[in-house]
Design an enzyme around this catalytic site. Structure first.
Site, PDB file in Angstrom:
ATOM      1  N   ARG A 105      -0.385  -9.540  13.133  1.00  0.00           N
ATOM      2  CA  ARG A 105      -0.930  -8.453  12.304  1.00  0.00           C
ATOM      3  C   ARG A 105      -1.800  -9.010  11.179  1.00  0.00           C
ATOM      4  O   ARG A 105      -2.846  -8.448  10.862  1.00  0.00           O
ATOM      5  CB  ARG A 105       0.208  -7.596  11.731  1.00  0.00           C
ATOM      6  CG  ARG A 105       0.820  -6.676  12.785  1.00  0.00           C
ATOM      7  CD  ARG A 105       2.196  -6.200  12.400  1.00  0.00           C
ATOM      8  NE  ARG A 105       2.198  -5.316  11.268  1.00  0.00           N
ATOM      9  CZ  ARG A 105       3.281  -5.113  10.496  1.00  0.00           C
ATOM     10  NH1 ARG A 105       4.408  -5.747  10.751  1.00  0.00           N
ATOM     11  NH2 ARG A 105       3.216  -4.279   9.494  1.00  0.00           N
ATOM     12  N   ARG A 150      11.879  -1.326  11.277  1.00  0.00           N
ATOM     13  CA  ARG A 150      10.607  -1.363  12.015  1.00  0.00           C
ATOM     14  C   ARG A 150      10.516  -2.629  12.845  1.00  0.00           C
ATOM     15  O   ARG A 150      10.584  -3.734  12.307  1.00  0.00           O
ATOM     16  CB  ARG A 150       9.435  -1.331  11.019  1.00  0.00           C
ATOM     17  CG  ARG A 150       8.886   0.046  10.771  1.00  0.00           C
ATOM     18  CD  ARG A 150       7.748   0.006   9.780  1.00  0.00           C
ATOM     19  NE  ARG A 150       6.549  -0.648  10.285  1.00  0.00           N
ATOM     20  CZ  ARG A 150       5.387  -0.641   9.630  1.00  0.00           C
ATOM     21  NH1 ARG A 150       5.278  -0.018   8.476  1.00  0.00           N
ATOM     22  NH2 ARG A 150       4.334  -1.238  10.146  1.00  0.00           N
ATOM     23  N   ARG A 181      -9.549   0.657   9.038  1.00  0.00           N
ATOM     24  CA  ARG A 181      -9.167  -0.711   9.373  1.00  0.00           C
ATOM     25  C   ARG A 181     -10.262  -1.439  10.151  1.00  0.00           C
ATOM     26  O   ARG A 181     -10.085  -2.596  10.503  1.00  0.00           O
ATOM     27  CB  ARG A 181      -7.908  -0.677  10.235  1.00  0.00           C
ATOM     28  CG  ARG A 181      -6.637  -1.156   9.495  1.00  0.00           C
ATOM     29  CD  ARG A 181      -5.516  -0.944  10.449  1.00  0.00           C
ATOM     30  NE  ARG A 181      -4.295  -1.636  10.227  1.00  0.00           N
ATOM     31  CZ  ARG A 181      -3.219  -1.077   9.656  1.00  0.00           C
ATOM     32  NH1 ARG A 181      -3.273   0.126   9.150  1.00  0.00           N
ATOM     33  NH2 ARG A 181      -2.105  -1.753   9.601  1.00  0.00           N
ATOM     34  N   ARG A 186      11.358  -5.959   4.335  1.00  0.00           N
ATOM     35  CA  ARG A 186      11.260  -4.541   4.689  1.00  0.00           C
ATOM     36  C   ARG A 186      11.855  -4.287   6.070  1.00  0.00           C
ATOM     37  O   ARG A 186      12.510  -3.276   6.302  1.00  0.00           O
ATOM     38  CB  ARG A 186       9.785  -4.098   4.659  1.00  0.00           C
ATOM     39  CG  ARG A 186       9.590  -2.615   4.929  1.00  0.00           C
ATOM     40  CD  ARG A 186       8.153  -2.202   4.696  1.00  0.00           C
ATOM     41  NE  ARG A 186       7.267  -2.623   5.771  1.00  0.00           N
ATOM     42  CZ  ARG A 186       5.944  -2.444   5.764  1.00  0.00           C
ATOM     43  NH1 ARG A 186       5.359  -1.882   4.734  1.00  0.00           N
ATOM     44  NH2 ARG A 186       5.196  -2.843   6.774  1.00  0.00           N
ATOM     45  N   LYS A 196       0.823  -1.220   0.000  1.00  0.00           N
ATOM     46  CA  LYS A 196       0.000   0.000   0.000  1.00  0.00           C
ATOM     47  C   LYS A 196       0.853   1.264   0.000  1.00  0.00           C
ATOM     48  O   LYS A 196       0.608   2.190  -0.765  1.00  0.00           O
ATOM     49  CB  LYS A 196      -0.951   0.016   1.221  1.00  0.00           C
ATOM     50  CG  LYS A 196      -1.911  -1.160   1.274  1.00  0.00           C
ATOM     51  CD  LYS A 196      -2.911  -1.041   2.413  1.00  0.00           C
ATOM     52  CE  LYS A 196      -2.308  -1.109   3.809  1.00  0.00           C
ATOM     53  NZ  LYS A 196      -1.740  -2.437   4.173  1.00  0.00           N
TER      54      LYS A 196
HETATM   55  P1  AMP Z   1       0.841   0.152   9.166  1.00  0.00           P
HETATM   56  O1  AMP Z   1       1.967   1.097   8.944  1.00  0.00           O
HETATM   57  O2  AMP Z   1      -0.389   0.547   8.384  1.00  0.00           O
HETATM   58  O3  AMP Z   1       1.218  -1.280   8.952  1.00  0.00           O
HETATM   59  O4  AMP Z   1       0.435   0.290  10.703  1.00  0.00           O
HETATM   60  C1  AMP Z   1       1.343  -0.051  11.747  1.00  0.00           C
HETATM   61  C2  AMP Z   1       0.574  -0.194  13.055  1.00  0.00           C
HETATM   62  O5  AMP Z   1      -0.055   1.039  13.398  1.00  0.00           O
HETATM   63  C3  AMP Z   1      -0.564  -1.214  13.029  1.00  0.00           C
HETATM   64  O6  AMP Z   1      -0.115  -2.531  13.292  1.00  0.00           O
HETATM   65  C4  AMP Z   1      -1.474  -0.675  14.121  1.00  0.00           C
HETATM   66  O7  AMP Z   1      -0.962  -0.986  15.410  1.00  0.00           O
HETATM   67  C5  AMP Z   1      -1.344   0.829  13.948  1.00  0.00           C
HETATM   68  N1  AMP Z   1      -2.359   1.377  13.000  1.00  0.00           N
HETATM   69  C6  AMP Z   1      -2.121   1.958  11.791  1.00  0.00           C
HETATM   70  N2  AMP Z   1      -3.260   2.357  11.204  1.00  0.00           N
HETATM   71  C7  AMP Z   1      -4.256   2.021  12.061  1.00  0.00           C
HETATM   72  C8  AMP Z   1      -5.674   2.142  12.021  1.00  0.00           C
HETATM   73  N3  AMP Z   1      -6.311   2.699  10.969  1.00  0.00           N
HETATM   74  N4  AMP Z   1      -6.373   1.685  13.081  1.00  0.00           N
HETATM   75  C9  AMP Z   1      -5.768   1.128  14.148  1.00  0.00           C
HETATM   76  N5  AMP Z   1      -4.450   0.958  14.243  1.00  0.00           N
HETATM   77  C10 AMP Z   1      -3.681   1.400  13.219  1.00  0.00           C
END
Ligand code: AMP
Length: 194
Positions: A146, A134, A89, A128, A14
């Site tokens: 996740r 990360r 989400r 990554r 994404k």
């Molecule tokens: P991402 O970078 O999108 O993979 O997000 C990393 C982490 O941030 C996720 O595993 C969640 O803990 C948190 N996170 C990101 N976006 C959301 C969202 N829309 N709702 C809830 N938690 C989020």
């Protein structure tokens, strides 16, 4: 306005695709994951609270991320449109986003959902993790959690946009350029209807 929900499991690509799409279509990229990592780096109260969830691969509470998106929408009031990456989400986040956009007299155009096989997701996330550092990309049990959280809490968001006839599945396997090409075809089909 062109407002796209760029959807898919963790590791679907994404962020990579969003960076290319904002260039081509002149849109603003809103990634809740990036915003949360920014808060964490700044050691804000919000960031430190969110860390507890992010470290485990759990979702940060809906009201926190919805509030963040509201602020960003206000800060970019003159945008041509938005790419929402990693948001919504949950179905509650999807409903809240519709309400926020309605206030701005706009709406989601489509949800472009990248579809990628599970083993490929794991390979991409582990790859990554080595580069980005990360923590949530470097531990296989966090990655597995996740993906499980995605299947349990996030995948139902597809139903939300299906009912609205906005769900567009896109094959997310292959090279970055191949996937970008498929996304552009999907978006251009939508643009033509306008
Ligand atoms: P991402 O970078 O999108 O993979 O997000 C990393 C982490 O941030 C996720 O595993 C969640 O803990 C948190 N996170 C990101 N976006 C959301 C969202 N829309 N709702 C809830 N938690 C989020």
């Amino acid at each position: 306005m062109l407002n796209i929900v760029l959807f898919g499991p963790p590791g679907a690509g994404k962020g990579t695709q969003a960076a290319k799409l904002i260039e081509k279509y002149n849109l603003v990229h809103l990634s809740t994951g990036d915003i949360l990592r920014g808060e964490l780096a700044a050691k804000s109260t919000l960031g430190l609270e969110a860390k507890k969830y992010m470290d485990k691969g759990e979702l940060v509470p809906d009201d926190v991320v919805i509030g963040m998106i509201e602020v960003k929408l206000d800060q970019n009031a003159s945008a041509n449109g938005f790419i929402f990456d990693g948001f919504p989400r949950t179905k509650a986040q999807a409903g809240a986003l519709d309400k926020l956009l309605e206030k701005k007299k706009t709406a989601i155009s489509i949800m472009a959902a990248l579809e990628v096989e599970k083993q490929e997701l794991i390979n991409r996330l582990m790859g990554r993790g080595k580069v980005s550092g990360r923590a949530d990309d470097q531990d296989i049990s966090i990655i597995e959690n996740r993906i499980a959280v995605y299947n349990r809490e996030t995948a139902p968001v597809i139903d939300y946009y299906s009912v609205l006839k906005k769900f567009r599945p896109v094959n997310g396997m292959g090279s970055i350029e191949e996937i970008f090409g498929r996304l552009c075809i999907t978006i251009d089909q939508e643009n033509k209807k306008k």
